[in-house]
Design a protein around this motif. Structure first.
Motif, PDB file in Angstrom:
ATOM      1  N   SER A 190       0.839  -1.207   0.000  1.00  0.00           N
ATOM      2  CA  SER A 190       0.000   0.000   0.000  1.00  0.00           C
ATOM      3  C   SER A 190       0.868   1.250   0.000  1.00  0.00           C
ATOM      4  CB  SER A 190      -0.915   0.000   1.229  1.00  0.00           C
ATOM      5  OG  SER A 190      -1.661  -1.197   1.320  1.00  0.00           O
ATOM      6  N   LEU A 191       1.896   1.259   0.843  1.00  0.00           N
ATOM      7  CA  LEU A 191       2.805   2.402   0.914  1.00  0.00           C
ATOM      8  C   LEU A 191       3.524   2.625  -0.409  1.00  0.00           C
ATOM      9  CD1 LEU A 191       4.379   1.639   4.416  1.00  0.00           C
ATOM     10  CD2 LEU A 191       3.081   3.698   3.875  1.00  0.00           C
ATOM     11  N   ALA A 192       4.009   1.538  -0.985  1.00  0.00           N
ATOM     12  CA  ALA A 192       4.776   1.644  -2.223  1.00  0.00           C
ATOM     13  C   ALA A 192       3.927   2.207  -3.362  1.00  0.00           C
ATOM     14  CB  ALA A 192       5.333   0.271  -2.591  1.00  0.00           C
ATOM     15  N   ILE A 193       2.696   1.743  -3.466  1.00  0.00           N
ATOM     16  CA  ILE A 193       1.819   2.236  -4.541  1.00  0.00           C
ATOM     17  C   ILE A 193       1.467   3.701  -4.306  1.00  0.00           C
ATOM     18  CG2 ILE A 193      -0.478   1.986  -5.571  1.00  0.00           C
ATOM     19  CD1 ILE A 193      -0.202  -1.041  -5.077  1.00  0.00           C
ATOM     20  N   ARG A 194       1.208   4.074  -3.050  1.00  0.00           N
ATOM     21  CA  ARG A 194       0.907   5.479  -2.763  1.00  0.00           C
ATOM     22  C   ARG A 194       2.112   6.367  -3.083  1.00  0.00           C
ATOM     23  NH1 ARG A 194      -4.403   6.331  -3.025  1.00  0.00           N
ATOM     24  NH2 ARG A 194      -5.590   5.569  -1.216  1.00  0.00           N
ATOM     25  N   TYR A 195       3.306   5.861  -2.830  1.00  0.00           N
ATOM     26  CA  TYR A 195       4.523   6.604  -3.181  1.00  0.00           C
ATOM     27  C   TYR A 195       4.620   6.790  -4.689  1.00  0.00           C
ATOM     28  CZ  TYR A 195       9.505   7.243  -4.232  1.00  0.00           C
ATOM     29  OH  TYR A 195      10.698   7.687  -4.746  1.00  0.00           O
ATOM     30  N   LEU A 196       4.410   5.741  -5.455  1.00  0.00           N
ATOM     31  CA  LEU A 196       4.488   5.829  -6.917  1.00  0.00           C
ATOM     32  C   LEU A 196       3.415   6.758  -7.472  1.00  0.00           C
ATOM     33  CD1 LEU A 196       5.204   2.077  -7.753  1.00  0.00           C
ATOM     34  CD2 LEU A 196       6.829   3.999  -7.846  1.00  0.00           C
ATOM     35  N   GLN A 197       2.236   6.768  -6.819  1.00  0.00           N
ATOM     36  CA  GLN A 197       1.164   7.653  -7.264  1.00  0.00           C
ATOM     37  C   GLN A 197       1.561   9.132  -7.174  1.00  0.00           C
ATOM     38  OE1 GLN A 197      -2.290   6.672  -4.937  1.00  0.00           O
ATOM     39  NE2 GLN A 197      -2.886   4.941  -6.247  1.00  0.00           N
ATOM     40  N   LEU A 198       2.427   9.444  -6.207  1.00  0.00           N
ATOM     41  CA  LEU A 198       2.861  10.833  -6.060  1.00  0.00           C
ATOM     42  C   LEU A 198       3.580  11.332  -7.313  1.00  0.00           C
ATOM     43  CD1 LEU A 198       4.239  10.699  -2.384  1.00  0.00           C
ATOM     44  CD2 LEU A 198       2.046  11.638  -3.145  1.00  0.00           C
ATOM     45  N   ASP A 216      -3.668   7.848   6.373  1.00  0.00           N
ATOM     46  CA  ASP A 216      -2.378   7.706   7.054  1.00  0.00           C
ATOM     47  C   ASP A 216      -1.326   7.066   6.153  1.00  0.00           C
ATOM     48  OD1 ASP A 216      -4.318   5.471   7.602  1.00  0.00           O
ATOM     49  OD2 ASP A 216      -2.491   4.494   8.322  1.00  0.00           O
ATOM     50  N   ILE A 217      -1.764   6.210   5.220  1.00  0.00           N
ATOM     51  CA  ILE A 217      -0.828   5.579   4.285  1.00  0.00           C
ATOM     52  C   ILE A 217      -0.261   6.635   3.333  1.00  0.00           C
ATOM     53  CG2 ILE A 217      -0.609   3.879   2.429  1.00  0.00           C
ATOM     54  CD1 ILE A 217      -0.927   2.566   5.124  1.00  0.00           C
ATOM     55  N   ILE A 218      -1.111   7.520   2.856  1.00  0.00           N
ATOM     56  CA  ILE A 218      -0.667   8.603   1.974  1.00  0.00           C
ATOM     57  C   ILE A 218       0.334   9.493   2.707  1.00  0.00           C
ATOM     58  CG2 ILE A 218      -1.416  10.631   0.667  1.00  0.00           C
ATOM     59  CD1 ILE A 218      -4.122   9.234   0.274  1.00  0.00           C
ATOM     60  N   GLU A 219       0.045   9.781   3.970  1.00  0.00           N
ATOM     61  CA  GLU A 219       0.925  10.640   4.756  1.00  0.00           C
ATOM     62  C   GLU A 219       2.309  10.017   4.929  1.00  0.00           C
ATOM     63  OE1 GLU A 219       2.051  14.030   6.578  1.00  0.00           O
ATOM     64  OE2 GLU A 219       0.113  13.651   5.614  1.00  0.00           O
ATOM     65  N   LYS A 251       7.762   4.373  12.685  1.00  0.00           N
ATOM     66  CA  LYS A 251       6.975   5.581  12.974  1.00  0.00           C
ATOM     67  C   LYS A 251       5.589   5.200  13.491  1.00  0.00           C
ATOM     68  CE  LYS A 251       9.239   8.443   9.438  1.00  0.00           C
ATOM     69  NZ  LYS A 251       9.067   9.131   8.142  1.00  0.00           N
ATOM     70  N   ASN A 252       4.988   4.173  12.877  1.00  0.00           N
ATOM     71  CA  ASN A 252       3.666   3.742  13.334  1.00  0.00           C
ATOM     72  C   ASN A 252       3.725   3.146  14.725  1.00  0.00           C
ATOM     73  OD1 ASN A 252       2.535   4.599  10.952  1.00  0.00           O
ATOM     74  ND2 ASN A 252       1.571   2.649  10.446  1.00  0.00           N
ATOM     75  N   ARG A 411     -21.112   7.264  14.284  1.00  0.00           N
ATOM     76  CA  ARG A 411     -20.337   6.258  13.551  1.00  0.00           C
ATOM     77  C   ARG A 411     -19.115   6.834  12.848  1.00  0.00           C
ATOM     78  NH1 ARG A 411     -23.304   1.978  14.288  1.00  0.00           N
ATOM     79  NH2 ARG A 411     -25.571   2.087  14.253  1.00  0.00           N
ATOM     80  N   MET A 412     -19.109   8.116  12.595  1.00  0.00           N
ATOM     81  CA  MET A 412     -18.027   8.687  11.816  1.00  0.00           C
ATOM     82  C   MET A 412     -17.351   9.822  12.578  1.00  0.00           C
ATOM     83  SD  MET A 412     -18.344   6.859   9.065  1.00  0.00           S
ATOM     84  CE  MET A 412     -17.625   7.622   7.620  1.00  0.00           C
ATOM     85  N   SER A 413     -16.073  10.019  12.292  1.00  0.00           N
ATOM     86  CA  SER A 413     -15.339  11.132  12.858  1.00  0.00           C
ATOM     87  C   SER A 413     -15.562  12.376  12.016  1.00  0.00           C
ATOM     88  CB  SER A 413     -13.838  10.795  12.895  1.00  0.00           C
ATOM     89  OG  SER A 413     -13.080  11.959  13.126  1.00  0.00           O
ATOM     90  N   LYS A 414     -15.926  13.488  12.665  1.00  0.00           N
ATOM     91  CA  LYS A 414     -16.108  14.734  11.925  1.00  0.00           C
ATOM     92  C   LYS A 414     -14.791  15.211  11.318  1.00  0.00           C
ATOM     93  CE  LYS A 414     -20.014  16.441  14.676  1.00  0.00           C
ATOM     94  NZ  LYS A 414     -20.463  17.506  15.618  1.00  0.00           N
ATOM     95  N   ARG A 415     -13.693  14.886  12.001  1.00  0.00           N
ATOM     96  CA  ARG A 415     -12.389  15.374  11.553  1.00  0.00           C
ATOM     97  C   ARG A 415     -11.873  14.612  10.343  1.00  0.00           C
ATOM     98  NH1 ARG A 415      -7.193  13.980  13.065  1.00  0.00           N
ATOM     99  NH2 ARG A 415      -7.949  12.625  14.702  1.00  0.00           N
ATOM    100  N   THR A 416     -12.033  13.286  10.358  1.00  0.00           N
ATOM    101  CA  THR A 416     -11.454  12.472   9.284  1.00  0.00           C
ATOM    102  C   THR A 416     -12.479  11.916   8.321  1.00  0.00           C
ATOM    103  OG1 THR A 416     -11.595  10.412  10.555  1.00  0.00           O
ATOM    104  CG2 THR A 416      -9.615  11.758  10.863  1.00  0.00           C
ATOM    105  N   GLY A 417     -13.766  11.911   8.741  1.00  0.00           N
ATOM    106  CA  GLY A 417     -14.789  11.307   7.892  1.00  0.00           C
ATOM    107  C   GLY A 417     -14.757   9.796   7.919  1.00  0.00           C
TER     108      GLY A 417
END
Length: 586
Positions: A190-198, A216-219, A251-252, A411-417
């Motif tokens: 997941s991390l690797a693909i998000r990195y390549l997407q950048l 969090d994966i994108i971050e 980091k996680n 059910r949902m966080s207002k901050r993150t959705g």
């Protein structure tokens, strides 16, 4: 000053009654009032209603067959031989068909009062002395933020460990870091693909549905890119995956430690699953199972575990649920895949072997979500299969949490959705409330967490109500001091002057504190303590409304001050044990 360390008033009374009854029954047999025989097992207990006695025993009832007499005749013979001189009891009575009821004397009540205000960690006992327990809880995958189940599991596990510690057990709090296996492979992908997407865009590098989709994966991918730029864009995908995982995983894990630390949870051990693979412990456990005949090699080379054979002992049918919810006969399970890679189950067996056999814990207690209920028998059975006792592994199953606001589910966080995380909760709710609320019901019960109630600063909020009782006592004691009233010490107080029903009720509740902690530890139910503190706070408010302290006769005043001190220390010890603040003014 008398040493009241590890003093448990209820247990002391029960043990004293049992000893007196045993001696009296033997004396009755020696005197010929009862025929000589082996004394049957009997129950000595504190009844729910103490109007008819503080301690009740069914010796005469269960002894009817052994003595060949009516229970009432047995009870009369035993009571006639009882010697209460110098004992904790003032008198004894026979009730109904033969129950033997003891009434506690002033000496016992005075010992409770003195112990509770003596400042010697009243509530601690040595019930678990010599027993080494491991409590593993939360153990969230380090691939994303912790969710609401982790919030409940954190409070439950930490407070259970505290109860065990106060009950005299040698306790280790442990977090199991799942830093190996499929979920870490998925994390890296997941991390690797998000990195390549950048650099290449989402269309060129689509993220498969089975990958982690969180922000969090994108971050983490952006953080990696900020350091390494596009240097990994044309690298081998496995090389990229390994590098970005090595960057993001620590980091996680640090984030888990930080967030749990904010929640006032400190672990003694952070155990890495990867060490089990690196040390060869997983391969060793597979070989041990093969040697014991609990596994066999399939035609395709996979190593299969005879799951049903071992799990059936623990009260489950040899069936399991399929993905569509139907049941089918449980089959042997893959322990090592045909490609030679062990399954998560193999690592889990090795991990529990490490706890029980390598590190020598008498008990391994795991706090799991209720959705893992099917895994309990598998793991306990696996302990039997490797030559350990599956009963040395206990699993506390925890039901889900429903967040409520304005009387409606949230059910949902207002901050993150997205689903509300532990950090979302702690941003909105005081930590005192979170730790108290999550331990208000047994783990086996679904918990409705009222977000509006958790932030209220009035007596409707149960943790505020208990804290206020403590603060009120501190204020009362300060006022008495200003009025020149001095407490002369716990060894001088006499509980016989406390005759008001409100005083008696409060004194009995104080007496129960060490027994409540011991029971919470034995039953793995720290919710007993939160409920108990509410009862104590309520009883104190009733007492203060019924009994004046300032201006009371000297002996009564000293006893009532001692009672206030005892309640203050009980509430302080209980809240501190659960890492909840104990304010002296509110």
């Amino acid at each position: 000053m008398t040493d009241y360390r590890n003093y448990n008033p209820r247990k002391t009374a029960l043990d004293a009654a049992r000893d007196l009854l045993t001696k009296a029954a033997c004396a009755a047999m020696d005197a010929g009032a009862l025929p000589k025989t082996d004394l049957p097992d009997f129950i000595v207990e504190i009844p729910a209603d103490t109007k008819n006695g503080d301690v009740a025993a069914n010796l005469a009832m269960v002894g009817a067959r052994a003595f060949h007499k009516a229970p009432r005749q047995i009870a009369e013979a035993v009571v006639a031989a009882l010697d209460l001189n110098g004992s904790l009891f003032a008198r004894v009575e026979i009730a109904g068909p033969g129950f033997i009821n003891f009434f506690l004397g002033d000496g016992w009540f005075t010992s409770v009062l003195r112990a509770a205000c003596a400042g010697q960690d009243y509530g601690r006992t040595d019930a678990g002395k010599g027993k080494k327990y491991n409590v593993e809880f939360v153990s969230a995958n380090p691939t994303g933020p912790m969710h609401m189940g982790n919030a409940r599991g954190g409070a439950l596990g930490d407070c259970l460990a505290a109860c065990l510690d106060w009950a005299g057990y040698d306790v280790t709090r442990e977090f199991y870091i799942n830093d190996a296996g499929n979920q870490i492979q998925k994390f890296g992908k997941s991390l690797a693909i998000r990195y390549l997407q950048l650099y290449k865009g989402e269309e060129a590098c689509p993220l498969p549905e089975e990958c982690y989709q969180g922000a969090d994966i994108i971050e983490r991918a952006k953080e990696f890119a900020a350091v390494h730029g596009d240097s990994y864009v044309n690298a081998d995908f496995e090389e990229l995956k390994e590098a970005i995982t090595a960057d993001a995983l620590p980091k996680n894990i640090a984030g888990l430690q930080r967030d749990l630390g904010k929640y006032r949870i400190e672990y003694d051990v952070w155990f890495h699953e990867s060490t089990l693979h690196e040390s060869g412990a997983v391969n060793d456990i597979v070989q041990l199972l093969l040697d014991k005949g609990a596994c066999y090699k399939a035609e395709d080379g996979a190593i299969m575990y005879k799951s049903a054979q071992y799990s059936s002992k623990y009260g489950v049918a040899n069936k399991k649920k399929t993905d569509d919810g139907t049941e089918e006969e449980a089959k042997d399970e893959v322990l090592v895949r045909a490609n030679g890679i062990p399954t998560y189950f193999a690592a889990d067996i090795a991990y529990h072997y490490n706890k029980l056999a390598v590190r020598g814990f008498d008990k391994a207690i795991d706090v799991w979500g209720a959705d893992h209920h099917g895994h309990v028998a598998r793991m306990k059975g696996a302990m039997d299969a490797i030559g350990l006792d599956g009963d040395r592994l206990d699993v506390v199953l925890m039901q889900m949490v429903n967040l409520i606001r304005d009387g409606k589910p949230v059910r949902m966080s207002k901050r993150t959705g997205k689903a509300i995380t532990l950090t979302d909760l702690l941003d909105d709710v005081p930590i005192d409330s979170a730790r108290f609320f999550f331990n208000q019901r047994e783990s086996s019960s679904t918990l409705d967490f009222d977000l509006d109630l958790a932030v209220k600063n009035d007596s409707d909020n149960p943790v505020y109500y208990v804290q206020y009782a403590h603060a009120r006592i501190c204020s009362i004691l300060k006022k008495l001091e200003q009025e020149g009233v001095t407490f002369r010490g716990s060894d001088t107080v006499d509980a016989s002057v406390l005759t008001d029903p409100a005083e008696q009720s409060l004194l009995r509740l104080i007496a129960a504190f060490p027994a409540e902690i011991a029971a919470a530890a034995e039953k793995y139910d720290p919710a007993r303590i939160t409920r108990y503190t509410i009862d104590v706070a309520s009883a104190f408010h009733r007492f203060y409304g019924a009994c004046r302290i300032l201006g009371a006769e000297d002996a009564v005043q000293q006893a009532r001050i001692a009672l206030c001190l005892g309640v203050r220390d009980v509430l302080r010890n209980a809240l501190t044990m659960f890492k909840i603040n104990v304010p002296e003014s509110m």
